[in-house]
Design a protein around this motif. Sequence first.
Motif, PDB file in Angstrom:
ATOM      1  N   ALA A 142       0.847  -1.203   0.000  1.00  0.00           N
ATOM      2  CA  ALA A 142       0.000   0.000   0.000  1.00  0.00           C
ATOM      3  C   ALA A 142       0.888   1.261   0.000  1.00  0.00           C
ATOM      4  CB  ALA A 142      -0.916  -0.010   1.224  1.00  0.00           C
ATOM      5  N   VAL A 143       1.944   1.224   0.798  1.00  0.00           N
ATOM      6  CA  VAL A 143       2.868   2.365   0.834  1.00  0.00           C
ATOM      7  C   VAL A 143       3.474   2.582  -0.553  1.00  0.00           C
ATOM      8  CG1 VAL A 143       5.093   3.167   1.760  1.00  0.00           C
ATOM      9  CG2 VAL A 143       3.406   2.122   3.293  1.00  0.00           C
ATOM     10  N   LEU A 144       3.848   1.487  -1.194  1.00  0.00           N
ATOM     11  CA  LEU A 144       4.453   1.577  -2.531  1.00  0.00           C
ATOM     12  C   LEU A 144       3.460   2.169  -3.524  1.00  0.00           C
ATOM     13  CD1 LEU A 144       6.243  -1.896  -2.558  1.00  0.00           C
ATOM     14  CD2 LEU A 144       7.360   0.344  -2.500  1.00  0.00           C
ATOM     15  N   TYR A 145       2.200   1.756  -3.374  1.00  0.00           N
ATOM     16  CA  TYR A 145       1.174   2.265  -4.286  1.00  0.00           C
ATOM     17  C   TYR A 145       1.012   3.784  -4.110  1.00  0.00           C
ATOM     18  CZ  TYR A 145      -3.253   3.064  -6.556  1.00  0.00           C
ATOM     19  OH  TYR A 145      -4.226   3.564  -7.368  1.00  0.00           O
ATOM     20  N   THR A 166       4.370   0.070  -9.339  1.00  0.00           N
ATOM     21  CA  THR A 166       4.396   1.053 -10.424  1.00  0.00           C
ATOM     22  C   THR A 166       5.783   1.650 -10.607  1.00  0.00           C
ATOM     23  OG1 THR A 166       3.816   2.849  -8.940  1.00  0.00           O
ATOM     24  CG2 THR A 166       1.987   1.695  -9.995  1.00  0.00           C
ATOM     25  N   MET A 167       6.651   1.416  -9.635  1.00  0.00           N
ATOM     26  CA  MET A 167       7.991   2.010  -9.738  1.00  0.00           C
ATOM     27  C   MET A 167       9.040   0.908  -9.747  1.00  0.00           C
ATOM     28  SD  MET A 167       7.237   4.949  -6.968  1.00  0.00           S
ATOM     29  CE  MET A 167       8.747   5.873  -7.036  1.00  0.00           C
ATOM     30  N   LEU A 168      10.085   1.142 -10.538  1.00  0.00           N
ATOM     31  CA  LEU A 168      11.132   0.129 -10.674  1.00  0.00           C
ATOM     32  C   LEU A 168      12.053   0.123  -9.461  1.00  0.00           C
ATOM     33  CD1 LEU A 168      12.139  -1.961 -12.711  1.00  0.00           C
ATOM     34  CD2 LEU A 168      13.571  -0.188 -13.735  1.00  0.00           C
ATOM     35  N   ASN A 169      12.388   1.299  -8.972  1.00  0.00           N
ATOM     36  CA  ASN A 169      13.378   1.375  -7.889  1.00  0.00           C
ATOM     37  C   ASN A 169      12.936   2.330  -6.783  1.00  0.00           C
ATOM     38  OD1 ASN A 169      15.547  -0.184  -9.309  1.00  0.00           O
ATOM     39  ND2 ASN A 169      15.289   1.498 -10.760  1.00  0.00           N
ATOM     40  N   PRO A 170      11.812   2.031  -6.109  1.00  0.00           N
ATOM     41  CA  PRO A 170      11.386   2.955  -5.052  1.00  0.00           C
ATOM     42  C   PRO A 170      12.409   2.992  -3.928  1.00  0.00           C
ATOM     43  CG  PRO A 170      10.085   0.935  -4.977  1.00  0.00           C
ATOM     44  CD  PRO A 170      10.931   0.867  -6.218  1.00  0.00           C
ATOM     45  N   ARG A 171      12.683   4.189  -3.458  1.00  0.00           N
ATOM     46  CA  ARG A 171      13.663   4.324  -2.371  1.00  0.00           C
ATOM     47  C   ARG A 171      13.079   5.156  -1.241  1.00  0.00           C
ATOM     48  NH1 ARG A 171      19.919   4.252  -4.245  1.00  0.00           N
ATOM     49  NH2 ARG A 171      19.796   2.210  -5.205  1.00  0.00           N
ATOM     50  N   TYR A 241      14.133  -5.466 -14.312  1.00  0.00           N
ATOM     51  CA  TYR A 241      12.880  -5.189 -15.035  1.00  0.00           C
ATOM     52  C   TYR A 241      11.621  -5.137 -14.168  1.00  0.00           C
ATOM     53  CZ  TYR A 241      15.810  -6.728 -18.930  1.00  0.00           C
ATOM     54  OH  TYR A 241      16.828  -6.874 -19.829  1.00  0.00           O
ATOM     55  N   GLU A 242      11.617  -5.805 -13.011  1.00  0.00           N
ATOM     56  CA  GLU A 242      10.360  -5.980 -12.278  1.00  0.00           C
ATOM     57  C   GLU A 242      10.072  -4.755 -11.410  1.00  0.00           C
ATOM     58  OE1 GLU A 242       7.840  -8.343 -13.024  1.00  0.00           O
ATOM     59  OE2 GLU A 242       9.127  -9.979 -12.325  1.00  0.00           O
ATOM     60  N   ARG A 243       8.859  -4.213 -11.555  1.00  0.00           N
ATOM     61  CA  ARG A 243       8.494  -3.121 -10.653  1.00  0.00           C
ATOM     62  C   ARG A 243       8.226  -3.701  -9.266  1.00  0.00           C
ATOM     63  NH1 ARG A 243       3.716  -1.525 -13.879  1.00  0.00           N
ATOM     64  NH2 ARG A 243       4.264  -3.453 -14.919  1.00  0.00           N
ATOM     65  N   PHE A 244       8.266  -2.829  -8.248  1.00  0.00           N
ATOM     66  CA  PHE A 244       8.155  -3.338  -6.881  1.00  0.00           C
ATOM     67  C   PHE A 244       6.761  -3.077  -6.335  1.00  0.00           C
ATOM     68  CE2 PHE A 244       9.621  -3.259  -2.261  1.00  0.00           C
ATOM     69  CZ  PHE A 244       9.696  -4.635  -2.191  1.00  0.00           C
ATOM     70  N   GLY A 245       5.979  -4.140  -6.211  1.00  0.00           N
ATOM     71  CA  GLY A 245       4.632  -4.045  -5.661  1.00  0.00           C
ATOM     72  C   GLY A 245       4.364  -5.270  -4.798  1.00  0.00           C
ATOM     73  N   TRP A 246       3.065  -5.602  -4.660  1.00  0.00           N
ATOM     74  CA  TRP A 246       2.695  -6.721  -3.778  1.00  0.00           C
ATOM     75  C   TRP A 246       3.392  -8.006  -4.174  1.00  0.00           C
ATOM     76  CZ3 TRP A 246       0.586 -11.597  -3.995  1.00  0.00           C
ATOM     77  CH2 TRP A 246       0.099 -12.126  -2.799  1.00  0.00           C
ATOM     78  N   MET A 247       3.452  -8.282  -5.475  1.00  0.00           N
ATOM     79  CA  MET A 247       3.977  -9.574  -5.923  1.00  0.00           C
ATOM     80  C   MET A 247       5.379  -9.828  -5.369  1.00  0.00           C
ATOM     81  SD  MET A 247       4.384 -11.019  -9.783  1.00  0.00           S
ATOM     82  CE  MET A 247       5.902 -10.163 -10.137  1.00  0.00           C
TER      83      MET A 247
END
Length: 408
Positions: A142-145, A166-171, A241-247
Motif C-alpha cells: 500500500a505504501v508503494l502504491y 508502479t515504480m522500478l526502484n522505489p527508495r 525489469y520488475e516493478r516493486f509491488g505486492w507480488m
Amino acid sequence: MASQRTLGPLVLMVCLPPLTYYFYLCLRDFGGALVLPRSAADLHDLAARVPPPTPQALALYGGWVVLQVLLQVWAPGQVRQGVPLDEGSRLAYRLNGWLSFWVTLAVVAAAVGAGVLSPTAAYDEFGSLLATVNLVAFALAAVLYVQGRRAGSTTDDPIRDYFMGTMLNPRLGGLDLKFFCESRPGLILWVVFNLSFAAAQHQRHGTVTLAMLLVNAFQFLYVADYFFHEEAILTTWDIKYERFGWMLAWGDLVWVPFTYTLQAYYLVDHAPELSPAATAGIVALNLAGYVLFRASNIQKHRFRRDPEAPVWGRAPEYIRTTAGSLLLTSGWWGIARHVNYLGDLVMALAWCLPTGFRHPLPYFYVVYMTVLLLHRERRDNAVCREKYGTDWNAYCRKVPWRILPGVY
Ligand code: NDP
C-alpha cells in the motif's frame, strides 16, 4: 481486457496468503498430512485455528526489520553501480549482504546465549509471525502504491498497480526498498527459521536428526552462497525489469521464509530413516545441483565481463547479436539455454528427499520450483526473442535444449 488483467492478481492475492496458512496448519496440527475440508464446518474449524498476530511476534519482526535496515544502511560494503536505467543513469547499491548475514547470525546467537531469545522462539511464534508478516507485506504494498501515485506512475487499474507495483526502484532515503526486500528480511529469516526448527526438534525429542542437519546445511549453503555472490543480483530479472509491488514484496517477505522452510518444519516431528547410501546419494545430488547452478551462473557473469576469457580452457564460442550483446554458446551455455535452472531443480529435489516419502507436503518446494522455473524460462525466452530477433533464433538452433538436454 482490463478486468482479465485484474482477475489474475486478485486471485493470487486472495488465495496465496491462505495457502501459506494451510501449509502451516497441516504441519502444526495434522502431522504434515494434507487435510481436505469436506464441509463448511471443516472449513470453519480450519479457519479457527489460524493464529492472529501477537504483540510478541510484532516485537520480534519489528526488531528483525530494524536490524536488517540498520545493517543494510550502515554496514560497510562495496558500492556498485546497477545496470543503466532507461534514461541512462545508474543507481548505486551497497553490497554488504555477506557481512550482514554473518552479523545477523552472530546477533541471534548472542541473544540466544544471553537468554534474551529462546532458541525455539521462531518456531514457537511461526504462526503469529506468519500473520504479522502478511500484514506487513500488504501494508508495504500500500505504501508503494501511494508512493507511485505521488510520483505519477500509476495507471487507471489500481489493483494491478498495487499487485505489480508502479515504480522500478522505489527508495526511502538511502534505502532501496526492492534491493533490500529481495534478500535481507526474507532470505536470512529462512536460515534462522531452519536453525530454530533444529532447536525445536532437540527440545522436543532430545536429538537433531541427520535429515534435519542435511536440510539445514543444504539451505544454509544456498543462502550463504547468495550473499557471497551478492553482486550478481544487480543483473537479475527482478532488479532490472520488475516493478516493486505486492507480488515481489509479499513473495520476498512471506513466501520465501514461510514456505521454503516447509521441509525443516516437517522434520521437527518426523525422523525418516536415512541409510548411509541414501545419505551419500542425497549429498551427491545436492553438490551436483550446486555445482551446476553456481558454475553456470558465474560462467555467464564472467563471460559478459570479459568475452575473451577462456571457457572450459578454450576460446569461448558465442553469437554476436545486432543489439550488441553476446550470447555464449559453449561451456555450460552450450548444453542448454537455462542449464542454471537445472542446477536449482536438482538442489530442490535434494532438499526434499531427506523428509522421506510419508507425506507429499514437504515436496511442495520442488514442485513449486519446477513450475516457477518452467514459467520463467518461457518468459525469458519470449523477452529474448523480442530483444534479439533472428539472432535469438540462431542461438536456439545452436543450443536447442531449454533446460534438460535430451528431455526438454
Ligand atoms: P538467468 O541468470 O538465466 O538470466 C537470463 C538472462 O541472461 C537472459 O534474459 C539474457 O539477458 C541473458 N542470457 C541468456 N542466455 C545467455 C547466453 N547464452 N549468454 C549470455 N547471456 C545470456 O536468469 P534468472 O535471473 O532467472 O536466474 C538466475 C539464477 O537464479 C538461476 O540459477 C535460477 O535458477 C535462480 N533463481 C532462483 C529462484 C529461487 O526462488 N530459488 C527464483 C528465480 C531464479 P540479457 O541478454 O538481456 O543480458
